[in-house]
Design a protein around this motif. Structure first.
Motif, short mmCIF file in Angstrom:
data_model
loop_
_atom_site.label_atom_id
_atom_site.label_comp_id
_atom_site.label_asym_id
_atom_site.label_seq_id
_atom_site.Cartn_x
_atom_site.Cartn_y
_atom_site.Cartn_z
N ALA A 1 0.18 4.43 15.44
CA ALA A 1 -1.30 5.14 14.97
C ALA A 1 -2.35 4.59 15.49
N GLU B 1 2.14 0.16 12.02
CA GLU B 1 2.42 1.08 11.04
C GLU B 1 4.00 0.98 10.61
N TYR B 2 4.64 0.41 11.51
CA TYR B 2 6.18 0.41 10.99
C TYR B 2 6.48 -0.70 9.83
N LYS C 1 -11.51 2.54 12.10
CA LYS C 1 -12.49 2.09 11.38
C LYS C 1 -12.04 1.37 10.18
N LYS D 1 -11.28 0.23 6.29
CA LYS D 1 -11.38 0.59 4.95
C LYS D 1 -10.88 -0.04 4.07
N LEU E 1 -8.23 -0.65 0.75
CA LEU E 1 -7.15 -0.11 0.37
C LEU E 1 -7.02 -0.33 -1.07
N TRP F 1 -0.72 10.53 4.23
CA TRP F 1 -1.65 9.48 4.08
C TRP F 1 -2.30 9.43 5.80
N ARG G 1 -5.95 2.41 15.61
CA ARG G 1 -6.77 2.17 14.65
C ARG G 1 -8.29 2.55 14.86
N GLY H 1 -5.34 7.70 6.39
CA GLY H 1 -6.18 6.27 5.95
C GLY H 1 -5.75 5.34 6.96
N GLU H 2 -6.71 4.30 6.80
CA GLU H 2 -6.46 3.11 7.69
C GLU H 2 -5.17 2.35 7.44
N ARG H 3 -4.46 1.85 8.17
CA ARG H 3 -3.16 0.95 7.89
C ARG H 3 -3.69 -0.71 8.04
N PRO I 1 7.00 4.15 15.45
CA PRO I 1 5.89 4.94 14.93
C PRO I 1 4.33 4.23 15.45
N VAL J 1 0.86 -1.17 -0.04
CA VAL J 1 0.08 -0.04 0.01
C VAL J 1 1.01 0.96 0.01
#
Lengths: 398, 396
Positions: free
Chosen positions: B388, A362-363, B392, B394, B396, A354, B390, A356-358, B386, A346
């Motif tokens: 982030a 993340e790494y 909802k 989605k 891709l 970005w 979560r 959006g959803e991952r 890093p 992705v």
């Protein structure tokens, strides 16, 4: 013989740390540390901050804008910048063409180009490789024919890194087909906005646009943009390749990536325990760590010898080979560490906008792309096999 | 940061090299390894006269007061000349133990005799079934009045054949692998109840397996504090490892030079074989291993005297691991590049190959030290990952 920094060197390290703490923009550092895609501005902004501090080109002679630091200070600076997540200074201007211009250029060329290189006002790219001239660089065919005060350049360059952002290209061209092939080469500075210059992207196997083909069709280049004498471009080319000796090993960045790998391997779990506690994976990390410890000492030995006035040439090839092997091993281990979450592709997930959803941690997102991208490091700058040829001839006398 | 030798260190390196070039010729070495003693009494005496036996001995006991770097200088030269004398167990290990933990009398007597060349020591630490583990000690010592009574067995004791005195690790409390409860004793090999087997090793040095049956030694034969010897043993072994790493660099250096000579002179297909790229690249890979090994031997030499045992363990084990790998690689490539001649017993290259293989085994091979390196703990500051949240789903 000792490995400790002097009190002055420690004070210098603190000064560098304080500067990085105060001036390195955190969004840029976060991208570097998290392997996110950097934009042109990220580099330019950071390089201009370094320039404002007077630290953009530590290795240059002081009269041209260098810092006058010792080899050890330069090492400390690199180490701290890498650990803090500062982007590496783009090599093409400051590390490559700049030293060629202040070494072989005339007064006008120095006055015209060097300040703009230091201030990152021009983005440079390197016009060396051609479709038929890779490892055998001297067989290059791009022709420059004299027409009054101009050269008319025709040919094709390839693997030109970030040419899509470049204002200028330093370029090896053939000005003569007589004699040895090395002797007919000249070193030209080409304005990328000149009519007849076309940049076409090459998408690499990580899906990214990093390198390009550059087509040159009847491009008129003023003779005053030739650095050094006509037919002496090979001297500039060789000088450029051997100029940056120790940074080529990438030890500081590899230390950062090793620490990152350990973090990932601690966060990832397999059979209910952290991956880093699995002996098979742990041992692979430890072997790379030990190789890196050794390489760091090898680099420091080279720096120390340099300080003692000993000239080191072909030995730097050892640093390139070993350094790139370690860089590649680290990207491989990082990718393997995230297991199945290395698979999702992705590309937007490692872009900076970005939101959006991952998929997965993340790494994990950029690690496979980085692994594929880093296959380049044993190819560029003279492939590791060419480096072995250089050592065999230049050091071992075979 | 400094990688230059001091004038004093350079003088030491030069004098060792000169001494060995003059007296430790290949012919002399052949006589020494073929002799009944398995070492050269004249060479040993020569080292004593030059002060070489006192290089790692503190100055207050009449030594040179050298640390890891001086020891490494000597050992690198020993490596180039394939010296087989018991310098490591005597001058590095035993001298370390006695200088660090001995009584005033022990220090005076042992260190004086040792430097004069009149006392060779061997360190009997490891045991059958214990492999490389220093805390695996089943040999026991129990106190009986003014005596210690020692029972047990020790395996593959370096240079034990020519030792005038053993330093034996024995358990005075705790179970077989407890880190606490290990003590050190001087034991005379001629003592009643000491028996064993002397044997040659493939690298032309010698060793012994030794048994202690109801061996009674005086109470004054205890070295250091009862039950607390493991830290000392580890220090002595770490110094021995750093020394071996430097020796390995000397071996690899000579072996690489021999191989290059061969590549330049041996003719096949009408040209020197060193012109062939496949062979050139192997020779370059040997050089890279050699230079990486040199870096690690330096690191070990500088860190072996560190007061922080974590820094010491990390550096020493990392060095031993890398040098184990490097020694194998350089040795194997040297034989391959020499072709048939590299296989012969007559040609010198094989001696270096075998010594490098033996060095990997002594005090723990590459795998063993990889584990120890890991166990020593981390030195890197963490880098934050890093993260982030979560929110909802989605597509891709």
């Amino acid at each position: 013989m000792n490995l400790d920094f002097t009190p002055d060197e420690l004070a210098f390290r603190d000064e560098v740390r304080a500067f990085l703490q105060a001036k390195l923009p955190q969004p840029i550092a976060a991208k570097v540390l998290g392997h996110k895609r950097l934009q042109k501005d990220d580099w330019v902004v950071w390089q201009q901050i370094l320039h404002a501090q007077g630290w953009i080109a530590p290795h240059w002679p002081v009269e041209h804008g260098g810092t006058g630091w010792s080899a050890v200070q330069r090492h400390i600076f690199e180490e701290e910048c890498a650990a803090a997540g500062a982007p590496g200074v783009m090599a093409f201007g400051v590390h490559m063409v700049g030293p060629v211009i202040y070494t072989f250029g005339n007064a006008q060329q120095k006055a015209r180009f060097l300040p703009r290189i230091l201030a990152s006002e021009d983005w440079w790219c390197q016009g060396y490789s051609e479709p038929g001239a890779g490892s055998d660089l001297a067989s290059l065919k791009t022709r420059a024919e004299r027409d009054g005060d101009h050269y008319v350049v025709n040919g094709q360059k390839t693997w030109t890194t970030l040419a899509q952002w470049a204002d200028w290209m330093f370029c090896l061209v053939r000005t003569s087909s007589e004699g040895r092939k090395q002797e007919g080469i000249s070193f030209l500075l080409i304005d990328m906005r000149s009519p007849g210059v076309t940049v076409r992207p090459i998408i690499t196997l990580d899906g990214e646009h990093e390198v390009n083909e550059v087509w040159l069709e009847n491009v008129r280049v003023p003779v005053e943009n030739r650095v050094g004498d006509e037919g002496r471009g090979w001297t500039c080319a060789k000088f450029l390749l051997s100029n940056e000796r120790t940074g080529i090993a990438g030890v500081s960045r590899s230390k950062r990536e090793l620490a990152y790998l350990k973090q990932i391997a601690s966060a990832e779990r397999a059979d209910g325990r952290p991956l880093i506690d699995h002996p098979r994976f742990r041992d692979r990390i430890a072997r790379v760590e030990i190789d890196l410890m050794a390489l760091e000492i090898t680099v420091l030995r080279v720096l120390s010898a340099e300080r003692g006035g000993k000239a080191l040439g072909p030995e730097s090839s050892i640093l390139k080979i070993k350094g790139t092997e370690i860089q590649q091993a680290l990207t491989e281990l990082q990718m393997e560490a995230v297991g199945p979450y290395a698979l999702p592709h992705v590309p937007m997930a490692w872009g900076d906008r970005w939101l959006g959803e991952r998929v997965g941690p993340e790494y994990a997102a950029p690690l496979a792309a980085r692994y594929f991208n880093y296959r380049k490091v044993s190819i560029y700058g003279g492939s590791n096999e060419i480096q072995r040829n250089i050592i065999a001839q230049g050091v071992l006398g075979l | 940061m400094d990688f230059d030798y001091t004038e004093e260190q350079q003088l030491l390196a030069d004098s060792v090299e000169k001494f060995l070039e003059k007296t430790y010729t290949p012919e002399m070495r052949t006589l020494i390894v073929g002799s009944r003693e398995g070492f050269g009494p004249a060479a040993w005496q020569g080292m004593a006269e030059l002060g070489l036996l006192g290089v790692p001995v503190p100055t207050e006991h009449g030594g040179f007061g050298g640390g890891g770097v001086e020891t490494a200088l000597v050992m690198e030269a020993f490596g180039r000349h394939l010296v087989v004398e018991p310098w490591i167990p005597t001058c590095v290990m035993a001298a370390t133990l006695v200088a660090a933990a001995g009584t005033a009398d022990q220090k005076h007597e042992i260190l004086t005799l040792l430097q004069a060349g009149r006392l060779k020591l061997a360190c009997a630490f490891t045991e059958p079934g214990g492999r490389y583990a220093l805390d695996h000690v089943t040999t026991t010592a129990r106190q009986d009045g003014d005596f210690w009574v020692i029972d047990g067995a020790k395996s593959v004791v370096m240079h034990g054949d020519c030792a005038d005195l053993f330093i034996v690790a024995a358990r005075t409390s705790g179970d077989a692998t407890s880190p606490h409860g290990i003590s050190l004793f001087f034991v005379n090999p001629g003592e009643d109840g000491v028996s064993g087997q002397e044997y040659p090793l493939y690298d032309e040095t010698r060793a012994v397996d030794v048994r202690f049956d109801n061996v009674r030694v005086g109470i004054i034969n205890l070295i250091g504090v009862r039950d607390e010897a493991l830290g000392l043993i580890e220090l002595a072994v770490d110094r021995a490892i750093a020394a071996l790493c430097a020796e390995a660099v000397g071996c690899m250096d000579r072996l690489h030079a021999l191989t290059l000579d061969y590549l330049r002179t041996r003719q096949q297909f009408g040209m020197p074989i060193g012109r062939f790229q496949a062979l050139q690249h192997r020779a370059v890979d040997m050089l890279m291993h050699l230079e990486q090994a040199r870096s690690m031997a330096l690191l070990a030499a500088m860190r072996v005297d560190a007061t922080d045992p974590v820094a010491r363990r990390r550096a020493v084990s990392a060095a031993k691991e890398l040098i184990g790998r490097a020694g194998r690689f350089v040795g194997q490539q040297a034989i391959q590049l020499h072709g048939g001649i590299g296989m012969t017993d007559e040609y010198i290259a094989g001696r270096y190959v075998k010594r490098l293989a033996a060095i990997d085994t002594w005090f723990g091979d590459a795998d063993h030290h990889l584990d120890r390196f890991h166990a020593a703990g981390a030195a890197q500051p963490p880098v934050l990952l890093p993260t982030a949240p979560r929110s909802k789903w989605k597509t891709l």
